[in-house]
Design a protein around this motif. Structure first.
Motif, PDB file in Angstrom:
ATOM      1  N   THR A 165     -26.296   4.881  12.428  1.00 60.27           N
ATOM      2  CA  THR A 165     -27.311   5.153  13.440  1.00 60.27           C
ATOM      3  C   THR A 165     -28.122   6.385  13.047  1.00 60.27           C
ATOM      4  OG1 THR A 165     -25.936   4.242  15.205  1.00 60.27           O
ATOM      5  CG2 THR A 165     -27.714   5.708  15.869  1.00 60.27           C
ATOM      6  N   HIS A 166     -29.424   6.245  13.049  1.00 58.15           N
ATOM      7  CA  HIS A 166     -30.313   7.377  12.771  1.00 58.15           C
ATOM      8  C   HIS A 166     -31.185   7.580  14.001  1.00 58.15           C
ATOM      9  CE1 HIS A 166     -32.664  10.191  10.334  1.00 58.15           C
ATOM     10  NE2 HIS A 166     -33.727   9.695  10.945  1.00 58.15           N
ATOM     11  N   PRO A 167     -30.982   8.657  14.748  1.00 63.38           N
ATOM     12  CA  PRO A 167     -31.753   8.839  15.980  1.00 63.38           C
ATOM     13  C   PRO A 167     -33.239   9.033  15.703  1.00 63.38           C
ATOM     14  CG  PRO A 167     -30.428  10.792  15.508  1.00 63.38           C
ATOM     15  CD  PRO A 167     -30.016   9.752  14.526  1.00 63.38           C
ATOM     16  N   THR A 168     -34.050   8.440  16.547  1.00 64.00           N
ATOM     17  CA  THR A 168     -35.509   8.602  16.475  1.00 64.00           C
ATOM     18  C   THR A 168     -35.985   9.041  17.854  1.00 64.00           C
ATOM     19  OG1 THR A 168     -35.738   6.220  16.884  1.00 64.00           O
ATOM     20  CG2 THR A 168     -35.845   6.948  14.611  1.00 64.00           C
ATOM     21  N   PRO A 169     -35.963  10.354  18.129  1.00 64.50           N
ATOM     22  CA  PRO A 169     -36.229  10.831  19.486  1.00 64.50           C
ATOM     23  C   PRO A 169     -37.687  10.747  19.938  1.00 64.50           C
ATOM     24  CG  PRO A 169     -35.803  12.676  18.025  1.00 64.50           C
ATOM     25  CD  PRO A 169     -35.529  11.437  17.243  1.00 64.50           C
ATOM     26  N   GLY A 170     -38.608  10.375  19.040  1.00 64.11           N
ATOM     27  CA  GLY A 170     -39.956  10.081  19.497  1.00 64.11           C
ATOM     28  C   GLY A 170     -40.939  11.227  19.381  1.00 64.11           C
ATOM     29  N   PRO A 171     -42.148  11.016  19.916  1.00 66.68           N
ATOM     30  CA  PRO A 171     -43.261  11.930  19.669  1.00 66.68           C
ATOM     31  C   PRO A 171     -43.139  13.294  20.330  1.00 66.68           C
ATOM     32  CG  PRO A 171     -43.895  10.215  21.238  1.00 66.68           C
ATOM     33  CD  PRO A 171     -42.563   9.825  20.690  1.00 66.68           C
ATOM     34  N   ALA A 172     -42.246  13.447  21.291  1.00 69.53           N
ATOM     35  CA  ALA A 172     -42.075  14.768  21.920  1.00 69.53           C
ATOM     36  C   ALA A 172     -41.323  15.738  21.018  1.00 69.53           C
ATOM     37  CB  ALA A 172     -41.339  14.634  23.250  1.00 69.53           C
ATOM     38  N   PHE A 173     -40.794  15.226  19.882  1.00 67.88           N
ATOM     39  CA  PHE A 173     -39.952  16.047  19.010  1.00 67.88           C
ATOM     40  C   PHE A 173     -40.516  16.091  17.598  1.00 67.88           C
ATOM     41  CE2 PHE A 173     -37.265  14.733  22.470  1.00 67.88           C
ATOM     42  CZ  PHE A 173     -36.534  15.870  22.753  1.00 67.88           C
ATOM     43  N   THR A 174     -40.191  17.175  16.902  1.00 71.78           N
ATOM     44  CA  THR A 174     -40.594  17.327  15.509  1.00 71.78           C
ATOM     45  C   THR A 174     -39.446  17.966  14.732  1.00 71.78           C
ATOM     46  OG1 THR A 174     -42.339  18.179  14.061  1.00 71.78           O
ATOM     47  CG2 THR A 174     -41.616  19.615  15.864  1.00 71.78           C
ATOM     48  N   VAL A 238     -16.700  13.144   7.794  1.00 71.87           N
ATOM     49  CA  VAL A 238     -18.056  13.589   7.502  1.00 71.87           C
ATOM     50  C   VAL A 238     -18.764  13.663   8.855  1.00 71.87           C
ATOM     51  CG1 VAL A 238     -20.213  13.134   6.297  1.00 71.87           C
ATOM     52  CG2 VAL A 238     -18.035  12.431   5.262  1.00 71.87           C
ATOM     53  N   THR A 239     -19.071  14.856   9.287  1.00 74.33           N
ATOM     54  CA  THR A 239     -19.755  15.049  10.560  1.00 74.33           C
ATOM     55  C   THR A 239     -21.253  15.083  10.306  1.00 74.33           C
ATOM     56  OG1 THR A 239     -17.900  16.214  11.557  1.00 74.33           O
ATOM     57  CG2 THR A 239     -20.056  16.609  12.515  1.00 74.33           C
ATOM     58  N   ARG A 240     -21.964  14.126  10.918  1.00 71.99           N
ATOM     59  CA  ARG A 240     -23.418  14.027  10.762  1.00 71.99           C
ATOM     60  C   ARG A 240     -24.085  14.788  11.909  1.00 71.99           C
ATOM     61  NH1 ARG A 240     -25.145   8.710  11.781  1.00 71.99           N
ATOM     62  NH2 ARG A 240     -23.105   8.050  12.518  1.00 71.99           N
ATOM     63  N   VAL A 241     -24.886  15.759  11.554  1.00 70.29           N
ATOM     64  CA  VAL A 241     -25.598  16.570  12.546  1.00 70.29           C
ATOM     65  C   VAL A 241     -27.097  16.305  12.405  1.00 70.29           C
ATOM     66  CG1 VAL A 241     -26.085  18.895  13.379  1.00 70.29           C
ATOM     67  CG2 VAL A 241     -23.832  18.362  12.425  1.00 70.29           C
ATOM     68  N   TYR A 242     -27.711  15.905  13.502  1.00 69.42           N
ATOM     69  CA  TYR A 242     -29.160  15.722  13.545  1.00 69.42           C
ATOM     70  C   TYR A 242     -29.727  16.739  14.520  1.00 69.42           C
ATOM     71  CZ  TYR A 242     -28.242  11.137  11.448  1.00 69.42           C
ATOM     72  OH  TYR A 242     -27.824  10.123  10.631  1.00 69.42           O
ATOM     73  N   THR A 243     -30.766  17.418  14.108  1.00 62.87           N
ATOM     74  CA  THR A 243     -31.458  18.351  15.006  1.00 62.87           C
ATOM     75  C   THR A 243     -32.949  18.020  15.049  1.00 62.87           C
ATOM     76  OG1 THR A 243     -31.654  19.952  13.187  1.00 62.87           O
ATOM     77  CG2 THR A 243     -29.813  20.233  14.725  1.00 62.87           C
ATOM     78  N   ALA A 244     -33.555  18.306  16.185  1.00 57.98           N
ATOM     79  CA  ALA A 244     -34.989  18.115  16.360  1.00 57.98           C
ATOM     80  C   ALA A 244     -35.486  19.164  17.341  1.00 57.98           C
ATOM     81  CB  ALA A 244     -35.287  16.713  16.890  1.00 57.98           C
ATOM     82  N   ARG A 245     -36.738  19.524  17.201  1.00 58.72           N
ATOM     83  CA  ARG A 245     -37.338  20.572  18.041  1.00 58.72           C
ATOM     84  C   ARG A 245     -38.323  19.958  19.024  1.00 58.72           C
ATOM     85  NH1 ARG A 245     -41.901  23.532  17.554  1.00 58.72           N
ATOM     86  NH2 ARG A 245     -42.273  22.748  15.417  1.00 58.72           N
ATOM     87  N   ARG A 246     -38.206  20.381  20.276  1.00 54.10           N
ATOM     88  CA  ARG A 246     -39.150  19.956  21.320  1.00 54.10           C
ATOM     89  C   ARG A 246     -40.512  20.598  21.045  1.00 54.10           C
ATOM     90  NH1 ARG A 246     -42.437  18.608  24.922  1.00 54.10           N
ATOM     91  NH2 ARG A 246     -41.954  18.501  27.158  1.00 54.10           N
ATOM     92  N   ARG A 247     -41.546  19.783  21.007  1.00 48.89           N
ATOM     93  CA  ARG A 247     -42.884  20.314  20.732  1.00 48.89           C
ATOM     94  C   ARG A 247     -43.355  21.254  21.854  1.00 48.89           C
ATOM     95  NH1 ARG A 247     -45.386  17.501  16.547  1.00 48.89           N
ATOM     96  NH2 ARG A 247     -44.455  15.457  16.053  1.00 48.89           N
TER      97      ARG A 247
END
Length: 247
Positions: A165-174, A238-247
């Motif tokens: 699974t690869h999260p795709t949080p959308g246009p509010a995030f970069t 293997v711990t997968r960490v995904y980060t994203a920033r709120r625009r």
């Protein structure tokens, strides 16, 4: 997985929350460092379960609010971390005000969400520039005995929801970024059997099929050449960490 089956798997976590808390792995410090930026103060742990990640956030002195929809999980969380503010709620309807937190963490749960709705709610409760941190623990099945263990579970479960699974949080995030952290979670052989029993697909099996699965797992962990006679076993993750920033 069809929506009804997906819902059945998600609902299974209302059962055996104490077992989940006892044998599921937590999260290594290096992963938690990535999930929450150093200047964060107010953190929402979303779909917090029994508080595996919540406890690590509290230990860092953060102000943590936990949201969890499953009654059994929530009761276990409150018992373990009575100082934490805990709410009944879902990722698609978060019971917090707009722009009220610096970071949102999601451990072992993003694949259960309606992603567009959840991403919109996370964006709503985050302050501008806030961080979304998503994490999964995956067993390292390149290790032979772990691969054999996993094969037994995959046979019972079919495709693994979280894997790949690869999260795709959308246009509010970069600034979406993935980082892997390798570490070992030490269990006894019997705890490896209990761990198998906490998987959603094992929880929904008929009693005889569940018992048969756990018997096969017990035979593996007591007879495999890499495990036989061992009092404790380091389980590689293997711990997968995904980060994203709120625009």
């Amino acid at each position: 997985m069809d929506p009804d089956r997906h819902a059945e798997h998600a609902a299974a976590f209302t059962q055996n929350a104490d077992e989940y808390a006892a044998v599921r792995p937590g999260y290594p410090d290096a992963a938690v460092d990535l999930l929450v930026p150093p200047d964060a103060h107010d953190v929402l742990d979303l779909a917090a379960g029994t508080g595996k990640l919540t406890a690590a956030l509290v230990a860092r002195g953060l102000h943590v609010v936990a949201v969890e929809p499953a009654d059994g999980m929530r009761r276990e969380l409150v018992a373990r971390l009575p100082q934490v503010e805990v709410h009944d709620g879902t990722a698609e309807s978060v019971p917090l005000p707009d722009a009220s937190v610096d970071a949102v963490t999601v451990a072992q749960a993003w694949h259960w969400f309606d992603e567009p709705a959840a991403a919109a709610e996370v964006a709503r409760v985050l302050r501008p520039g806030g961080t979304l941190g998503i994490v999964w623990n995956d067993r390292d099945e390149d290790v032979p005995w772990v691969g054999a263990y996993g094969a037994l579970l995959h046979e019972a479960a079919g495709p693994q929801l979280a894997r790949g699974t690869h999260p795709t949080p959308g246009p509010a995030f970069t600034d979406v970024l993935r980082t892997d952290v390798r570490w070992d979670h030490v269990l006894t052989p019997e705890d490896l059997v209990r761990l198998a029993g906490t998987r959603s697909y094992a929880l929904i099996l008929p009693a005889d099929e569940r018992a048969a699965l756990l018997d096969r797992v017990r035979e593996l962990v007591t007879t495999h050449p890499d495990l036989a006679g061992r009092a404790s076993v380091p389980v590689p993750y293997v711990t997968r960490v995904y980060t994203a920033r709120r625009r």
